[in-house]
Design a protein around this motif. Structure first.
Motif, PDB file in Angstrom:
ATOM      1  N   ASN A  73     -35.962  33.983  65.937  1.00  0.00           N
ATOM      2  CA  ASN A  73     -34.855  33.483  65.115  1.00  0.00           C
ATOM      3  C   ASN A  73     -34.854  31.969  65.040  1.00  0.00           C
ATOM      4  N   ALA A  74     -35.099  31.342  66.198  1.00  0.00           N
ATOM      5  CA  ALA A  74     -35.087  29.878  66.257  1.00  0.00           C
ATOM      6  C   ALA A  74     -36.148  29.311  65.317  1.00  0.00           C
ATOM      7  N   VAL A  75     -37.318  29.940  65.293  1.00  0.00           N
ATOM      8  CA  VAL A  75     -38.378  29.480  64.384  1.00  0.00           C
ATOM      9  C   VAL A  75     -37.941  29.709  62.935  1.00  0.00           C
ATOM     10  N   GLN A  76     -37.404  30.896  62.678  1.00  0.00           N
ATOM     11  CA  GLN A  76     -36.956  31.243  61.328  1.00  0.00           C
ATOM     12  C   GLN A  76     -35.965  30.228  60.796  1.00  0.00           C
ATOM     13  N   TYR A  77     -34.955  29.923  61.635  1.00  0.00           N
ATOM     14  CA  TYR A  77     -33.865  29.086  61.154  1.00  0.00           C
ATOM     15  C   TYR A  77     -34.111  27.601  61.350  1.00  0.00           C
ATOM     16  N   GLY A  78     -34.841  27.263  62.433  1.00  0.00           N
ATOM     17  CA  GLY A  78     -35.087  25.852  62.696  1.00  0.00           C
ATOM     18  C   GLY A  78     -36.193  25.302  61.816  1.00  0.00           C
ATOM     19  N   VAL A  79     -37.158  26.127  61.488  1.00  0.00           N
ATOM     20  CA  VAL A  79     -38.331  25.602  60.801  1.00  0.00           C
ATOM     21  C   VAL A  79     -38.594  26.288  59.471  1.00  0.00           C
ATOM     22  N   MET A 107     -27.255  33.357  89.331  1.00  0.00           N
ATOM     23  CA  MET A 107     -27.424  33.744  87.931  1.00  0.00           C
ATOM     24  C   MET A 107     -28.635  33.002  87.357  1.00  0.00           C
ATOM     25  N   LEU A 108     -29.360  33.691  86.477  1.00  0.00           N
ATOM     26  CA  LEU A 108     -30.463  33.056  85.746  1.00  0.00           C
ATOM     27  C   LEU A 108     -29.938  32.661  84.374  1.00  0.00           C
ATOM     28  N   ILE A 109     -30.171  31.416  84.003  1.00  0.00           N
ATOM     29  CA  ILE A 109     -29.620  30.944  82.734  1.00  0.00           C
ATOM     30  C   ILE A 109     -30.755  30.490  81.800  1.00  0.00           C
ATOM     31  N   PHE A 110     -30.754  31.041  80.604  1.00  0.00           N
ATOM     32  CA  PHE A 110     -31.767  30.686  79.599  1.00  0.00           C
ATOM     33  C   PHE A 110     -31.087  30.040  78.403  1.00  0.00           C
ATOM     34  N   GLN A 111     -31.666  28.940  77.960  1.00  0.00           N
ATOM     35  CA  GLN A 111     -31.122  28.272  76.770  1.00  0.00           C
ATOM     36  C   GLN A 111     -32.229  28.102  75.735  1.00  0.00           C
ATOM     37  N   ILE A 112     -31.951  28.561  74.546  1.00  0.00           N
ATOM     38  CA  ILE A 112     -32.910  28.400  73.454  1.00  0.00           C
ATOM     39  C   ILE A 112     -32.218  27.598  72.360  1.00  0.00           C
ATOM     40  N   CYS A 113     -32.721  26.385  72.112  1.00  0.00           N
ATOM     41  CA  CYS A 113     -32.067  25.518  71.126  1.00  0.00           C
ATOM     42  C   CYS A 113     -32.973  25.292  69.921  1.00  0.00           C
ATOM     43  N   ASN A 114     -32.365  25.169  68.772  1.00  0.00           N
ATOM     44  CA  ASN A 114     -33.121  24.771  67.582  1.00  0.00           C
ATOM     45  C   ASN A 114     -32.207  24.024  66.625  1.00  0.00           C
ATOM     46  N   ASN A 115     -32.811  23.301  65.684  1.00  0.00           N
ATOM     47  CA  ASN A 115     -31.985  22.641  64.683  1.00  0.00           C
ATOM     48  C   ASN A 115     -31.591  23.645  63.612  1.00  0.00           C
ATOM     49  N   GLY A 116     -30.459  23.399  62.979  1.00  0.00           N
ATOM     50  CA  GLY A 116     -29.980  24.307  61.947  1.00  0.00           C
ATOM     51  C   GLY A 116     -28.474  24.436  62.022  1.00  0.00           C
TER      52      GLY A 116
END
Lengths: 252, 200
Positions: free
Chosen positions: B111-117, B136-145
């Motif tokens: 999704n990040a690739v789809q929307y960010g790029v 707790m395990l914390i994952f962050q996926i950020c993109n522009n958009g």
């Protein structure tokens, strides 16, 4: 000499066509574009004979590019796509040439041969008709728009709908009004309405479409007539014809 | 296998056809232009497919393996999009062998690739981070958009699957949010409990 333009957002996608064109000396690539807007600009400016047009591109996709072209007649188009079952059906239904990625030489040669014939023939009315039908077919089934193409003097702008609140009919044009900006596009309100997501926008009378989140309250005036008050204190008439639709739409 | 499991498998095995065919098209070009890179891309693609096939049976896999998978996936996307795509991946070494649901991050990165790029002209960036905090395990996926763009059915599906999967595995002991954390910056955040051992 046939003047060709390549539009694809992936560098290797453009290169794939360049590679296949190496041995066709009668075709000269005059421009390569990496998104829909620059494709429109270049096509209008350079008026190529032939365009290799990728369908999935950022901003405006390949179909939108042709839809928005102000060039008569438009260039001959060879569509390119990696995978899009819907587009493929449309191409087949209207016998319009397309290439699948990865590109195959045989398919490429066939499309090129047909393009040469059509470009040499003086009369390409049949081709234009096919293209028109294809576009009509596609635009019926595509998603709601997320942006609008605005022409300002010699510049093309892609305006995101996120910032737009009001669409107001103005003869053959529609005024597009945002918080800080205002544009004019050549379009009818009716056509525009079909392209806007009803989750966000609603038509309130013959000449206006509003962003739903802008609507603050409905004020009854008399005998079922209402005025719509916006959060910025503007107010507009809600016509009877659209009253029920607005009520239903705001309940969602 | 329950119905839900089989649906999950079906979606998880589905690397988008659009991605596959565009990658093959890139490889076809690279064979002539840059055989070394063509070779690497085929290897990356094979590893992706292998990881997907292998994890049809396993619900969990190690953080390190998941991140390797993501890196290869993004390496291919970078070949497709070239300098338009900027990627940053970062996680502390001690998380390497922790177990997480296999292919959990994949739909979100896609999704990040789809929307960010893919949908935005110009440059795009993707940043993927992980850390541990209070078991707790914390994952962050950020993109522009921007988030308020009308939903695309594909992305809706990715988010739905992720949520259903987390719910069935952790009941309410997880967090999953997708927010525009600042103007033009979208973040998907997943918090799941640390697990030490899984009976597969």
């Amino acid at each position: 000499m046939i003047r060709a333009l390549i539009a694809d957002d992936e560098p290797l996608g453009r290169k794939a066509i360049d590679q296949l064109l190496t041995f066709h000396k009668d075709i000269q690539v005059i421009a390569r574009c990496e998104d829909g807007i620059s494709a429109i600009e270049k096509i209008e400016q350079l008026q190529p004979d032939l365009v290799f047009l990728d369908i999935q591109m950022p901003g405006l996709d390949g179909f939108e590019v042709i839809n928005q072209l102000q060039l008569n007649p438009p260039p001959l188009i060879i569509f390119v796509t990696a995978y899009d079952s819907f587009a493929l059906k449309a191409f087949q239904a209207h016998a319009v040439d397309y290439l699948l990625k990865p590109l195959k030489e045989e398919q490429f040669l066939k499309a090129l041969q047909r393009a040469r014939q059509l470009i040499q023939a003086k009369d390409n009315a049949d081709y234009l008709m096919q293209l028109q039908k294809l576009l009509a077919d596609v635009s019926q089934k595509t998603d709601f728009i997320r942006h609008l193409l605005v022409r300002e003097k010699n510049k093309l702008l892609l305006v995101k709908l996120d910032s737009i609140n009001i669409f107001k009919a103005n003869n053959d044009y529609v005024e597009i009004i945002g918080t800080h900006e205002k544009y004019l596009i050549r379009e009818t309100l009716k056509k525009l309405e079909q392209k806007l997501d009803p989750q966000y926008f609603v038509r309130i009378n013959r000449s206006m479409i509003l962003r739903k989140s802008m609507i603050n309250k409905l004020q009854s005036i008399s005998k079922g007539d209402y005025r719509i008050l916006l959060s910025n204190n503007q107010s507009f008439k809600l016509s009877r014809k659209y009253r029920q639709k607005v009520f239903d739409s705001l309940k969602q | 296998m329950t119905l839900m499991q089989s649906q999950l498998e079906a979606v998880r095995t589905r690397l988008q056809p659009h991605f596959l065919f565009n990658t093959l098209n890139s490889v076809a070009v690279l064979i002539k232009e840059n055989p070394g890179q063509a070779h690497d891309t085929i290897n990356d693609l094979s590893d992706l497919l292998r990881h997907v096939l292998k994890n049809m049976e396993n619900q969990f896999s190690e953080v390190q393996k998941e991140f390797e998978f993501i890196k290869k996936y993004l390496a291919i996307e970078q070949i497709r999009f070239g300098p338009r795509l900027e990627i940053k991946i970062d996680y502390p070494a001690h998380l390497k062998h922790f177990l997480i649901p296999s292919l959990l991050l994949q739909p979100l990165v896609e999704n990040a690739v789809q929307y960010g790029v893919a949908k935005n002209p110009g440059k795009g960036y993707i940043e993927i981070k992980a850390h541990e905090d209070k078991q707790m395990l914390i994952f962050q996926i950020c993109n522009n958009g921007h988030l308020n763009a009308p939903k695309n059915p594909e992305s809706g599906l990715g988010l739905k699957i992720t949520k259903e999967r987390l719910q069935s595995l952790y009941r309410s002991a997880y967090q999953f949010n997708l927010d525009e954390i600042s103007d033009g910056r979208i973040q998907a955040l997943i918090e799941i409990p640390v697990i030490d051992e899984v009976v597969q």
